[in-house]
Design an enzyme around this catalytic site. Structure first.
Site: not given
Length: 298
Positions: A173, A258, A143, A104, A90, A108
């Protein structure tokens, strides 16, 4: 299951990405190995106060335990009570220059086991871009790189994973996307292990080609206090998403991961303001009107 094969890929991926980033930044990442008392551990590779990257982390983790946390079983209650093994890479990168976007990427693999039952496994991951000042050429390049990564899996693969990304990285939100998206997938276990692993590998391996040309283009653009101020304000949205909505953050914290490694995704300098709005027609306003919208970039 082929966990050694997946683990080898992830360790090499982390190493290759860190080397590519060190080349563009000129400073080295701090490599920090850690162990998890409940089982497993990982390697955090972190840079702070670099020449280009104000803060960034490229983390590998491989953890296992007797039971999955609530964040993993909420959508799949049939997995409750199973032991688990999870591994992944990550990364989050926060450049200092406000004209260079935050990025980002995550890939996984999970496996949940129970005596007398077939193991349940799946892959997940993706990458997404969060600009502060939007450039169409950057959005198109990012993209297109995502589309290139997924092209071997059919013409419908990229549009489907792009839509999934737009829906996932959305601040409910705020009624606002986190950035301009990319691709995202989870619970991937069809049609077979080999295809799912291959798709995951291609997403990870296309990251540097997707991001480094953008970083190279923007890292030396001149800026002032106004741009840094807006960057800090918009970084607040990144923090809100990671702490309120992100399942990966929740999974890491609930499994006793962690904390330093999990929260390395947070930017070093952030600001919040009460009910702030950009000046209509300004460069800051264009981020909202032209980029933080549902759009097909390629």
């Amino acid at each position: 299951m082929n966990t050694p094969q997946v683990k080898e890929f992830l360790i090499n991926l982390q190493d290759n990405i860190v080397k590519g980033l060190e080349q563009i930044d000129g400073k080295t990442f701090k490599r920090d190995r850690w162990d998890r008392p409940e089982g497993g551990g990982g390697m955090s590779s972190v840079i702070e106060e670099g020449n280009v990257l104000e803060r960034g982390g490229v983390n590998f983790s491989h953890v296992y335990g007797a039971g999955l946390p609530a964040s993993a079983t909420a959508a799949r209650p049939e997995l409750a009570g199973r032991s688990f093994e999870a591994m992944g890479v990550s990364l989050v990168l926060h450049p200092r220059n406000p004209y260079a976007p935050t990025v980002h990427m995550n890939v996984r693999f999970f496996e949940a086991s129970k005596e007398g039952a077939e193991p349940v496994w799946w892959f997940g991951g993706g990458m997404d871009l969060t600009p502060y000042y939007g450039y169409a050429e950057d959005a198109i390049h990012f993209h297109q790189s995502c589309k290139n990564a997924l092209q071997p899996f059919g013409d419908d693969c990229y549009p489907r994973l792009k839509k999934w990304c737009d829906e996932y990285f959305y601040l409910k939100h705020r009624k606002e996307p986190r950035g301009i998206g990319g691709v995202f997938f989870d619970d991937l276990n069809q049609p077979d292990f080999s295809t799912c692993f291959n798709l995951t590998q291609r997403v990870g391996e296309h990251f540097l080609a997707a991001y480094l040309p953008i970083l190279e283009r923007r890292k030396d653009t001149s800026y002032g206090d106004r741009e840094r101020d807006f960057q800090a304000y918009r970084r607040g949205r990144y923090v809100e998403f990671n702490l309120v909505w992100d399942r990966g953050t929740l999974f890491g914290l609930q499994t006793g991961g962690r904390t330093e490694s999990i929260l390395m995704s947070l930017p070093p300098i952030v600001k919040w303001r009460y009910d702030w709005k950009p000046v209509a027609g300004s460069a800051e306003d264009k981020l909202y009107t032209d980029f933080l919208i549902a759009k097909d970039w390629v």
